[in-house]
Design a protein around this motif. Structure first.
Motif, PDB file in Angstrom:
ATOM      1  N   MET A   1       1.011  -1.018  -0.099  1.00  0.00           N
ATOM      2  CA  MET A   1      -0.074  -0.214  -0.179  1.00  0.00           C
ATOM      3  C   MET A   1       0.927   1.155   0.081  1.00  0.00           C
ATOM      4  N   SER A   2       0.374   2.272  -0.965  1.00  0.00           N
ATOM      5  CA  SER A   2       1.484   3.442  -1.135  1.00  0.00           C
ATOM      6  C   SER A   2       1.092   4.368   0.232  1.00  0.00           C
ATOM      7  N   LYS A   3       2.130   5.119   0.379  1.00  0.00           N
ATOM      8  CA  LYS A   3       2.140   6.274   1.335  1.00  0.00           C
ATOM      9  C   LYS A   3       0.883   6.993   1.442  1.00  0.00           C
ATOM     10  N   GLU A   4       0.440   7.391   0.340  1.00  0.00           N
ATOM     11  CA  GLU A   4      -0.648   8.294  -0.188  1.00  0.00           C
ATOM     12  C   GLU A   4      -2.090   7.564   0.239  1.00  0.00           C
TER      13      GLU A   4
ATOM     14  N   ARG B   1      -2.379   4.968   2.322  1.00  0.00           N
ATOM     15  CA  ARG B   1      -2.430   4.837   3.794  1.00  0.00           C
ATOM     16  C   ARG B   1      -2.863   6.182   4.521  1.00  0.00           C
ATOM     17  N   ARG B   2      -2.375   7.241   3.946  1.00  0.00           N
ATOM     18  CA  ARG B   2      -2.742   8.556   4.421  1.00  0.00           C
ATOM     19  C   ARG B   2      -4.549   8.768   4.211  1.00  0.00           C
ATOM     20  N   GLU B   3      -4.963   8.477   2.974  1.00  0.00           N
ATOM     21  CA  GLU B   3      -6.223   8.711   2.739  1.00  0.00           C
ATOM     22  C   GLU B   3      -6.996   8.066   3.456  1.00  0.00           C
ATOM     23  N   ARG B   4      -6.799   6.573   3.641  1.00  0.00           N
ATOM     24  CA  ARG B   4      -7.249   5.578   4.482  1.00  0.00           C
ATOM     25  C   ARG B   4      -7.489   6.158   6.057  1.00  0.00           C
ATOM     26  N   THR B   5      -6.577   6.759   6.412  1.00  0.00           N
ATOM     27  CA  THR B   5      -6.419   7.302   7.877  1.00  0.00           C
ATOM     28  C   THR B   5      -7.460   8.292   7.804  1.00  0.00           C
ATOM     29  N   LYS B   6      -7.230   9.368   7.000  1.00  0.00           N
ATOM     30  CA  LYS B   6      -8.167  10.646   6.998  1.00  0.00           C
ATOM     31  C   LYS B   6      -9.554  10.103   6.923  1.00  0.00           C
ATOM     32  N   ARG B   7     -10.110   8.963   6.267  1.00  0.00           N
ATOM     33  CA  ARG B   7     -11.454   8.572   6.246  1.00  0.00           C
ATOM     34  C   ARG B   7     -11.819   7.804   7.483  1.00  0.00           C
ATOM     35  N   GLU B   8     -10.974   7.205   7.996  1.00  0.00           N
ATOM     36  CA  GLU B   8     -11.288   6.596   9.527  1.00  0.00           C
ATOM     37  C   GLU B   8     -11.588   7.614  10.563  1.00  0.00           C
TER      38      GLU B   8
ATOM     39  N   TYR C   1      -3.959  16.040  14.123  1.00  0.00           N
ATOM     40  CA  TYR C   1      -3.153  17.278  13.637  1.00  0.00           C
ATOM     41  C   TYR C   1      -2.200  16.877  12.620  1.00  0.00           C
ATOM     42  N   ASN C   2      -1.879  15.735  12.372  1.00  0.00           N
ATOM     43  CA  ASN C   2      -0.976  15.345  11.227  1.00  0.00           C
ATOM     44  C   ASN C   2      -1.796  15.342   9.736  1.00  0.00           C
ATOM     45  N   TYR C   3      -3.168  15.342   9.833  1.00  0.00           N
ATOM     46  CA  TYR C   3      -3.987  15.166   8.786  1.00  0.00           C
ATOM     47  C   TYR C   3      -4.989  16.191   8.481  1.00  0.00           C
ATOM     48  N   PHE C   4      -5.317  17.160   9.634  1.00  0.00           N
ATOM     49  CA  PHE C   4      -6.237  18.188   9.649  1.00  0.00           C
ATOM     50  C   PHE C   4      -5.589  19.276  10.436  1.00  0.00           C
ATOM     51  N   LYS C   5      -5.675  20.562   9.660  1.00  0.00           N
ATOM     52  CA  LYS C   5      -5.378  21.797  10.681  1.00  0.00           C
ATOM     53  C   LYS C   5      -5.977  21.893  12.111  1.00  0.00           C
ATOM     54  N   ASP C   6      -7.153  21.507  11.977  1.00  0.00           N
ATOM     55  CA  ASP C   6      -7.790  21.605  13.522  1.00  0.00           C
ATOM     56  C   ASP C   6      -9.222  21.110  13.247  1.00  0.00           C
TER      57      ASP C   6
END
Length: 199
Positions: free
Chosen positions: A1-4, A6-13, A47-52
């Motif tokens: 799984m690519s880094k991007e 994984r990042r999108e999956r975490t944001k979705r969670e 806060y690694n995925y969203f500003k606030d």
């Protein structure tokens, strides 16, 4: 799984956890700590995925708008007349927003802070786009419409009625709300027809 990925999956969670909190306990109970607990991450990770939290809630709003779109366009293929199609979309949209007043409040009433650049690219297709397409179809098939004014008038009326219904400021049932908006749309279309026939 690519880094991007994984990042999108975490944001979705995080988005999914926020929606669960909103639907069970209300918007005011969405916090970084609760979202983190529900999604299985440290609250600081958010806060690694969203500003606030407002940025997270903006993404949640867009997710709900996508849900509203999918709900709104159900069975639209069977409707051929542009006015009937427009009314169909409107009633489905109103149903979604009045059945889910907290979602309407989040999207259209809550102060989510500054808009996020390039967010528009993330919310297509939308019900707004669908209504505009239907108005354009109506324009080319039957009437000469002032497109922008017409769309803004109808969209404002729809949202005002949903707000009045959700906040119990209007003295009507959902069926009466449907009746009022359909009557309004057909009356506007009728006036356009009379105007263009005299040109």
């Amino acid at each position: 799984m690519s880094k991007e990925t994984r990042r999108e999956r975490t944001k979705r969670e995080f988005i999914t956890a926020s929606k669960q909190i909103i639907e069970s306990d209300g918007i005011s109970n969405v916090s970084a700590r609760r979202v983190g607990e529900l999604s299985g991450y440290s609250y600081a990770t958010i806060y690694n995925y969203f500003k606030d939290i407002n940025t997270l809630l903006t993404y949640v709003s867009l997710d709900y708008l996508q849900e509203a779109y999918k709900y709104t366009v159900i069975d639209d293929e069977r409707i051929k007349d542009p006015i009937d199609k427009f009314i169909h979309y409107t009633k489905r949209y109103i149903t979604y927003m009045t059945d889910n007043p907290s979602i309407f409040h989040l999207i259209f009433v809550n102060d989510l802070g500054e808009s996020i650049p390039d967010m528009e690219d993330e919310i297509k297709p939308t019900i707004s786009q669908k209504l505009k397409e239907t108005l354009l179809e109506l324009n080319t098939k039957r009437f000469k419409l002032s497109f922008d004014v017409t769309y803004e008038f109808i969209a404002s009326s729809i949202h005002a009625k949903i707000l009045f219904f959700n906040t119990k400021r209007g003295f009507f049932t959902k069926q009466e709300l449907f009746y009022q908006i359909e009557k309004e749309i057909r009356e506007v279309a009728n006036q356009w027809s009379k105007y263009t026939n005299t040109q």
